[in-house]
Structures are given as structure tokens and as C-alpha cells.
Design a protein around this motif. Structure first.
Motif, PDB file in Angstrom:
ATOM      1  N   LYS A 210     -47.677  -0.772  -0.517  1.00 35.81           N
ATOM      2  CA  LYS A 210     -46.752  -1.690   0.147  1.00 35.81           C
ATOM      3  C   LYS A 210     -45.710  -0.950   0.918  1.00 35.81           C
ATOM      4  CE  LYS A 210     -47.272  -5.141  -3.428  1.00 35.81           C
ATOM      5  NZ  LYS A 210     -46.598  -5.822  -4.811  1.00 35.81           N
ATOM      6  N   LYS A 226     -38.092  -7.587   8.399  1.00 37.22           N
ATOM      7  CA  LYS A 226     -38.434  -8.079   7.114  1.00 37.22           C
ATOM      8  C   LYS A 226     -39.765  -8.327   6.623  1.00 37.22           C
ATOM      9  CE  LYS A 226     -37.224 -11.800   4.687  1.00 37.22           C
ATOM     10  NZ  LYS A 226     -36.345 -13.027   4.496  1.00 37.22           N
ATOM     11  N   ILE A 227     -40.470  -7.630   5.714  1.00 35.37           N
ATOM     12  CA  ILE A 227     -41.610  -7.964   5.061  1.00 35.37           C
ATOM     13  C   ILE A 227     -41.485  -8.469   3.630  1.00 35.37           C
ATOM     14  CG2 ILE A 227     -43.800  -6.800   4.738  1.00 35.37           C
ATOM     15  CD1 ILE A 227     -43.249  -4.971   6.830  1.00 35.37           C
ATOM     16  N   SER A 228     -42.190  -9.624   3.612  1.00 35.72           N
ATOM     17  CA  SER A 228     -42.184 -10.209   1.995  1.00 35.72           C
ATOM     18  C   SER A 228     -43.646 -10.040   1.500  1.00 35.72           C
ATOM     19  CB  SER A 228     -41.702 -11.341   1.962  1.00 35.72           C
ATOM     20  OG  SER A 228     -40.491 -11.801   2.542  1.00 35.72           O
ATOM     21  N   PHE A 229     -43.654  -9.285   0.457  1.00 34.75           N
ATOM     22  CA  PHE A 229     -45.264  -9.451  -0.184  1.00 34.75           C
ATOM     23  C   PHE A 229     -45.105 -10.393  -1.282  1.00 34.75           C
ATOM     24  CE2 PHE A 229     -44.766  -4.793   1.306  1.00 34.75           C
ATOM     25  CZ  PHE A 229     -45.891  -4.836   1.860  1.00 34.75           C
ATOM     26  N   VAL A 230     -46.094 -11.496  -1.168  1.00 43.56           N
ATOM     27  CA  VAL A 230     -46.296 -12.503  -2.267  1.00 43.56           C
ATOM     28  C   VAL A 230     -47.370 -12.315  -3.143  1.00 43.56           C
ATOM     29  CG1 VAL A 230     -46.187 -15.120  -2.470  1.00 43.56           C
ATOM     30  CG2 VAL A 230     -44.988 -13.854  -0.577  1.00 43.56           C
ATOM     31  N   GLU A 231     -47.203 -12.310  -4.411  1.00 43.69           N
ATOM     32  CA  GLU A 231     -48.391 -12.411  -5.320  1.00 43.69           C
ATOM     33  C   GLU A 231     -48.210 -13.810  -6.123  1.00 43.69           C
ATOM     34  OE1 GLU A 231     -48.543  -7.690  -5.520  1.00 43.69           O
ATOM     35  OE2 GLU A 231     -47.628  -8.790  -7.121  1.00 43.69           O
TER      36      GLU A 231
END
Lengths: 251, 251
Positions: A210, A226-231
Motif C-alpha cells: 500500500k 490523498k489515497i484511501s485504502f478500504v477493506e
């Protein structure tokens, strides 16, 4: 046009590239992205996916001479060319060849056999000669000093943002499920959301992937800040089980 | 009231509990959540946080006899009580004491010394006796057969949803930064979003912690059917550097 040479590609361009590389002197195959070549040259592995690799011009993750040549090719064009050691794996450096007492090998429980690759102080080296209580070891890259012959083709110049982002993701996440990743850029293109499928949550080193992906996105997509990782995890519905076995908790 | 005993707490209740446990017979301290006790008994560790632990009634993560007693206490109440082996670390099982040939130890390069804890086929065991070419090893839990004396206090009965969720998070994520986690329940309470601060992205086993946390939330918060973990990475702004060194890329 620079110096009369056509330069279709420049820094930051995303290319999909097929190539086969061999040592000119011996004809030995080093690597190929092409399944047919792998089979023809007897280095095919069923573990590996044969498909064009992502090359970002100027990134320097591939041999310098190969990258330089790719700048000059057009989309769809193939070329066969030689790359000198200086633009491949480096010239051979005589100072990287050292004599080490045989007893050091005995201590480390390593049998020095000419041609064998050993690890010394964490560095790989090739044993060249054994004799007189000493071992000649070569810390040069095994391909140092070699002219490399490439066959390379620019399969595609990728310009679509989402395709570029997926290629970066795939390279870092090393997953076969990249199409089940949900990628979304905000309308103003400042913010990127990547939804990771539950089955990929336990990919090896995913948290490092990531961060590496984010660094590269910030480099090649200047508008993204901005980067959002969503799980997402969903509750397993046990509706059927419940109906069949009604709760008996009536203490 | 069951059998004349007051039972303030029941399955699924979240309690914050302080306790100190010792072996009755020897007075040896097993564990304590109380800094002062740890210091008084000489088992203080600066690595550890001394604070009440989360106990969820019915979960069975703590000794059975301790959990049973906690059900009977009121918020704020402290008790000192004994727990028999059957409700603590089990009775001693003679069939778990075995004689193993000394040569097996030699093979595994382990010196059997009475009292020493060794690992045999992946299981911990205590060496009891050595003699006649054989070693007597005990696979019983070191606290099996012991009466445990507890001092325990229900510091708080936690009923606030967000506080409960934070306690579950903290238990699984083993982080000191739990207050910088952003937790949000949707208005209809079916969906939970947990924003993980960037500095915690590389916590050990974080992906397993997410799954374990999710399992527990789905168990103790029946209305929640979806959990989203969000990790945001922001671009490092290099504005100052840019102003000081204007770009010279004018190829």
C-alpha cells in the motif's frame, strides 16, 4: 526530434513491454516475458504469468540501455538490439574479486566449489578458484561485463488513468485478482479510493505494498494528494442455520 | 437472582477488570493488572501497560472461576477468592507425564535438567527427573492442579457502544494510539467504519487483527453487518523545498 532520432516517449510515460533478453556471447537466455520464447528456450515456468511488463519511462527499474531504446520505439514497434555492459549490468570491476582464506569457509560450514554461488557477509559471490589455502571469490554481478541482446516491443502506450492505476496496483500487490479491486478517482482528481477485496486482505506484505503504491501514485499523478485504502468485511449470514436450529438459550 | 446469589452481569456484558492472581500454595504471583502490585511483588515490567483488562462475560478468554465470580460482583466491587484447579488451569492429568529415552534428547540437542521447560513435538513440557537412560517429562500446564487465589475488582461496566468498540479494537490491535482511531457507526447502526492512523499501518499482524476484531464485533453487536477499515495516505507536501530550489527541468 533530438539529434535526428525520433523520441515518441518521455519521462513518466506508461508502456506495456514484451521482451526477451540473452547474453550475446553465449546465447544464454536471461529472461523473457513471452510464453512462446520461454518454451522455445527451455526456461518456461508454470508458476509465472507471461504478459507484458509495465515500464515507466525514467523510472530506472529496468536496464538503462533497454529503457533508452524503448523511448525511441513507436507503439507496436519491435526491435532487436545490443546493450553494452555499461548500460546493462555494469562493467566488471576487478576490485570486486577477492582472495579469502579457506578457513573462513570452513568456519561458515560452506564448501567452496568453483562456479558455486555463495553468500559472504550478506553479499552473493561466485567462487572462481580454490588453491593454496585461499579461495578466489567474485562479487561482481554475474552479468557484469556482458553485452546483452534484447528483443523488445512496445505493446501499448497506456494513457487511460484507471488503466495506469491498475497497472501500478498490480505491480505492487502481486495479485491475480486486480480486476476485483474497486478504484475510484474523485471528480477533482485529488483523491483516490482503492477498495481491496476481502480475499486479498492477507496478501504477503500488503501494508508495505500500500505504501509503495501510494508513493508511486503521488509521483506519477501530481493532482492526487490523498489515497484511501478500504477493506470491507461483511457478516456471514447464518439465516438458514438459525431457522433449522432455533435458539435454546432460555436460561 | 439465581439460587439466592445476586447476578448483576450476564453474557455479552463488557467489564473493565483489575485483578491479581497468585498460586495459593506458594504465594507465587502469576499475573497482575495493577502496577502497584507488580512493584510490590517484584514482577513489574516497564514494557507493559498496567490497566484494567476487558472481560466480556461468557467469552471464556479468562479462567472460568474468575469469570463466574465477576458475574456476581457489582460495579466498583472488589473480592478476594479462591478458584479450584478444575475452574482454573485444570486438574493434573497423570497420563500427561511420560518417560522419554535420553537419546531422543541427545538427538534434538537438548540437555534435560530437572525443572527446565523443553519443547517436545511442538508441545511445552517440564523435565521432572533424569535417570536410568530416561527422562520424566510433564506435559501438564505448569499451573495444573493449583488453587489460584484472585483479588479482582469490576472497575467499570461499559455500556457505551463507542467505548465498547474501542476496547475491542485496542485488544486486537495492541496499539497505544487507540484514541487516534476514528470510529463511526452509521445512523441505522448496521455499518461500522474504522479509520486506522497511518502510523499504525505497519502494526504486526494488523490484517489478522482486522479480521479478529470484525468477528467479535459481529458477535457482540448484532445490528452491525458490515465493517470498513480505511487507511488514508497523504502526499508529503514539499512546497518549501520547491520554492527554495525552482525546477530546472527545461530540456
Amino acid at each position: 526530434m533530438i539529434g535526428g532520432v525520433n523520441m515518441p516517449f518521455s519521462n513518466g510515460d506508461f508502456l506495456l513491454v514484451h521482451y526477451t533478453a540473452k547474453v550475446k556471447e553465449t546465447g544464454e537466455i536471461i529472461d523473457t516475458t513471452i510464453e512462446e520464447d520461454a518454451k522455445n528456450y527451455g526456461i518456461y515456468s508454470s508458476e509465472r504469468e507471461y504478459e507484458p511488463i509495465l515500464v515507466i519511462i525514467g523510472e530506472g527499474r529496468i536496464v538503462k540501455g533497454l529503457e533508452e531504446k524503448l523511448r525511441e520505439l513507436n507503439e507496436g514497434e519491435e526491435a532487436v538490439f545490443e546493450v553494452p555492459p555499461e548500460k546493462a549490468y555494469g562493467a566488471r570491476d576487478p576490485s570486486k574479486i577477492k582472495r579469502i582464506p579457506l578457513r573462513e569457509f570452513a568456519k561458515a560450514n560452506i564448501e567452496p566449489v568453483p562456479g558455486k554461488v555463495v553468500e559472504i557477509n550478506g553479499l552473493p559471490a561466485v567462487v572462481r578458484e580454490v588453491g593454496g589455502g585461499r579461495v578466489l571469490v567474485d562479487f561482481n554481478h554475474p552479468l557484469a561485463g556482458k553485452v546483452i541482446e534484447y528483443k523488445a516491443k512496445v505493446v501499448k502506450h497506456v494513457t487511460d488513468e484507471y488503466e495506469k492505476l491498475k497497472l501500478l496496483l498490480k505491480r505492487r500487490f502481486k495479485t491475480k485478482s486486480i480486476d476485483s479491486y474497486d478504484i475510484k478517482l474523485s471528480d477533482d482528481k485529488t483523491s483516490l479510493t482503492v477498495k481491496i477485496p476481502e480475499k486479498d486482505m492477507l496478501l504477503q506484505d500488503i501494508q508495505l505494498a500500500k505504501r509503495a503504491f501510494a508513493r508511486e501514485v503521488f509521483t506519477y499523478f501530481p493532482s492526487i494528494v490523498k489515497i484511501s485504502f478500504v477493506e470491507e468485511l461483511e457478516k456471514q449470514q447464518k439465516a438458514e442455520a438459525k431457522e433449522e436450529a432455533p435458539s435454546s438459550q432460555t436460561e
